[in-house]
Design a protein around this motif. Sequence first.
Motif, PDB file in Angstrom:
ATOM      1  N   LEU A  75       0.901  -1.098  -0.193  1.00 54.35           N
ATOM      2  CA  LEU A  75      -0.090   0.039   0.089  1.00 54.35           C
ATOM      3  C   LEU A  75       0.692   1.097  -0.191  1.00 54.35           C
ATOM      4  O   LEU A  75       0.344   2.074  -0.492  1.00 54.35           O
ATOM      5  CB  LEU A  75      -0.796  -0.018   1.032  1.00 54.35           C
ATOM      6  CG  LEU A  75      -2.046  -1.082   1.264  1.00 54.35           C
ATOM      7  CD1 LEU A  75      -2.872  -0.794   2.556  1.00 54.35           C
ATOM      8  CD2 LEU A  75      -2.980  -0.821   0.186  1.00 54.35           C
ATOM      9  N   ASP A  78       1.644   1.559  -3.615  1.00 51.77           N
ATOM     10  CA  ASP A  78       0.378   2.170  -4.237  1.00 51.77           C
ATOM     11  C   ASP A  78       0.304   3.567  -3.919  1.00 51.77           C
ATOM     12  O   ASP A  78      -0.143   4.293  -4.941  1.00 51.77           O
ATOM     13  CB  ASP A  78      -0.824   1.601  -3.679  1.00 51.77           C
ATOM     14  CG  ASP A  78      -0.722   0.271  -3.770  1.00 51.77           C
ATOM     15  OD1 ASP A  78      -0.127  -0.461  -4.733  1.00 51.77           O
ATOM     16  OD2 ASP A  78      -1.558  -0.817  -3.224  1.00 51.77           O
ATOM     17  N   SER A  81       2.786   5.582  -5.999  1.00 54.20           N
ATOM     18  CA  SER A  81       2.458   5.550  -7.590  1.00 54.20           C
ATOM     19  C   SER A  81       1.378   6.312  -8.082  1.00 54.20           C
ATOM     20  O   SER A  81       1.486   6.649  -9.229  1.00 54.20           O
ATOM     21  CB  SER A  81       2.133   4.099  -7.933  1.00 54.20           C
ATOM     22  OG  SER A  81       0.775   3.686  -7.569  1.00 54.20           O
ATOM     23  N   ARG A  82       0.540   6.675  -7.217  1.00 57.05           N
ATOM     24  CA  ARG A  82      -0.940   7.669  -7.527  1.00 57.05           C
ATOM     25  C   ARG A  82      -0.244   8.863  -8.191  1.00 57.05           C
ATOM     26  O   ARG A  82      -0.957   9.402  -8.902  1.00 57.05           O
ATOM     27  CB  ARG A  82      -1.567   7.550  -6.256  1.00 57.05           C
ATOM     28  CG  ARG A  82      -2.460   6.710  -6.172  1.00 57.05           C
ATOM     29  CD  ARG A  82      -3.271   6.256  -7.371  1.00 57.05           C
ATOM     30  NE  ARG A  82      -4.171   4.960  -7.317  1.00 57.05           N
ATOM     31  CZ  ARG A  82      -5.367   4.733  -6.941  1.00 57.05           C
ATOM     32  NH1 ARG A  82      -5.873   5.953  -6.459  1.00 57.05           N
ATOM     33  NH2 ARG A  82      -5.913   3.762  -6.674  1.00 57.05           N
ATOM     34  N   ALA A 288       2.724  -4.794  -5.197  1.00 55.82           N
ATOM     35  CA  ALA A 288       2.015  -3.692  -5.798  1.00 55.82           C
ATOM     36  C   ALA A 288       2.227  -3.689  -7.086  1.00 55.82           C
ATOM     37  O   ALA A 288       1.101  -3.370  -7.921  1.00 55.82           O
ATOM     38  CB  ALA A 288       2.711  -2.559  -4.853  1.00 55.82           C
ATOM     39  N   TYR A 293      -0.830  -1.553  -8.563  1.00 52.64           N
ATOM     40  CA  TYR A 293      -0.845  -0.517  -7.516  1.00 52.64           C
ATOM     41  C   TYR A 293      -2.224  -0.033  -7.284  1.00 52.64           C
ATOM     42  O   TYR A 293      -2.754   1.033  -6.959  1.00 52.64           O
ATOM     43  CB  TYR A 293      -0.278   0.609  -8.260  1.00 52.64           C
ATOM     44  CG  TYR A 293       0.994   0.460  -8.704  1.00 52.64           C
ATOM     45  CD1 TYR A 293       2.177   0.342  -7.654  1.00 52.64           C
ATOM     46  CD2 TYR A 293       1.678   0.517  -9.963  1.00 52.64           C
ATOM     47  CE1 TYR A 293       3.585   0.186  -8.021  1.00 52.64           C
ATOM     48  CE2 TYR A 293       2.885   0.321 -10.108  1.00 52.64           C
ATOM     49  CZ  TYR A 293       3.979   0.021  -9.153  1.00 52.64           C
ATOM     50  OH  TYR A 293       5.016  -0.091  -9.531  1.00 52.64           O
ATOM     51  N   GLN A 294      -3.123  -1.019  -7.041  1.00 46.35           N
ATOM     52  CA  GLN A 294      -4.719  -1.015  -6.690  1.00 46.35           C
ATOM     53  C   GLN A 294      -4.805  -1.714  -5.119  1.00 46.35           C
ATOM     54  O   GLN A 294      -3.999  -2.682  -4.955  1.00 46.35           O
ATOM     55  CB  GLN A 294      -5.549  -1.685  -7.700  1.00 46.35           C
ATOM     56  CG  GLN A 294      -5.558  -0.980  -9.141  1.00 46.35           C
ATOM     57  CD  GLN A 294      -5.828   0.436  -9.147  1.00 46.35           C
ATOM     58  OE1 GLN A 294      -6.854   0.750  -8.362  1.00 46.35           O
ATOM     59  NE2 GLN A 294      -5.216   1.198  -9.845  1.00 46.35           N
ATOM     60  N   PRO A 295      -5.355  -0.868  -4.501  1.00 49.63           N
ATOM     61  CA  PRO A 295      -5.484  -1.368  -2.855  1.00 49.63           C
ATOM     62  C   PRO A 295      -5.835  -2.834  -2.854  1.00 49.63           C
ATOM     63  O   PRO A 295      -5.561  -3.643  -2.172  1.00 49.63           O
ATOM     64  CB  PRO A 295      -6.115  -0.334  -2.076  1.00 49.63           C
ATOM     65  CG  PRO A 295      -5.961   1.046  -3.132  1.00 49.63           C
ATOM     66  CD  PRO A 295      -5.920   0.359  -4.634  1.00 49.63           C
ATOM     67  N   THR A 298      -3.983  -5.604  -3.973  1.00 56.06           N
ATOM     68  CA  THR A 298      -2.764  -5.747  -3.177  1.00 56.06           C
ATOM     69  C   THR A 298      -3.035  -6.760  -2.135  1.00 56.06           C
ATOM     70  O   THR A 298      -2.168  -7.227  -1.560  1.00 56.06           O
ATOM     71  CB  THR A 298      -2.368  -4.366  -2.566  1.00 56.06           C
ATOM     72  OG1 THR A 298      -1.874  -3.644  -3.765  1.00 56.06           O
ATOM     73  CG2 THR A 298      -1.309  -4.424  -1.854  1.00 56.06           C
TER      74      THR A 298
END
Length: 372
Positions: A75, A78, A81-82, A288, A293-295, A298
């Motif tokens: 996370l 993640d 990465s946003r 991730a 990179y999505q919660p 993950t």
Amino acid sequence: MKKLFAWMKRRFDLGYLLALVISLSVALLIGAVILAVSGHNPLAAYRALLGGAFSNARHIGDMLEYAMVLCLCGLACDIGSRVGIFNVGGEGQLLLGAIFAAQIGVWLSGSSAWIAVPLAALGAMAVGGFYAWIPGVLKVKLKVNEVITTIMLNTIAAFLCQFLAKGPWKNANKNIVAGTGNLPTAFWFTKLVPGSNLSTAIIVSAVLTFLVWYILQKTTKGYEMRLVGDNPRFALFAGLKTDRIVILTMVISGMMCGLVGMFRVYGAEHIYKSTVSNEYYFEGLMVAMIAQYQPLPTIIISLIFAILKIGAMGMETAAGVPKQLYLIIQTVVIFCMAAETGIRAALAKAREKRAAALDVKARREGGAAHEG
């Protein structure tokens, strides 16, 4: 049943889940071939793997604790990465958070746990956030590649922690070569499963995981972060303070890594040693990346990785599968899971072809009926 399916379709990407199941199945089939060629019974080996992860409460507890660590590290990736930041420095941030949290506990020995534990958590987050702030500022202000700076900072953090654990913060026990003082038992997180590493830290982690998901997926701040990562120029013209958002996001990512270090010390190790992290962040980074990179993905992939990791001990002891052979199978699993995007594309292409074929068939039948 239809309502349940409709709810799942709204909440989850069923195409992603299907591709993940297919990739994992293919990986296990390839692993079975490898096991058979090497002279092992694949069914017995996989039975031992599941037994190693689920055979008793202690194994389940260790599996959940390991999944917790991977999930939080994933996370943290993640979040970075946003906004288009690739935080490779989480291992150093984790180590610094662990050693400072441990030393705060040593300094506050004899005080109330209600004071010491929150201060240790704040200290771990502060040092982890500061250590992530450095590459964030260098990235924004000087355009220095964050991958290079975070990798170098990992090395500095590891050597700094080693120096502190061997020098000014060294444990008085001569048998401990490099480690801080032992944490007072009053500060330990309560064990949820006796004999395992699973502690009440997983409850805090679950709340933290929900908050990260909610902020990234359901809030304006999460949308702004996504906008900065997808199109920073447009975000700037839209009035967003992109530099501040990038730096703040990097700091939050580092704070999470520092907190993971604190959880490891107060929940499992009860002392800082170099073994407090066995490159957990890099495994979380891999999780991730596979999860795009999505919660929610993950969380799922963290559980899969934890089952494989803890179950590997069962394969070695119960089925006699050498560790090296398991590592080969694990690598195959990672490769196949990483190919999930390609599998989804293939499934989508197959659906398009099937829809086109049905459309052509319908037109032909319609034309034949019209002529009749």
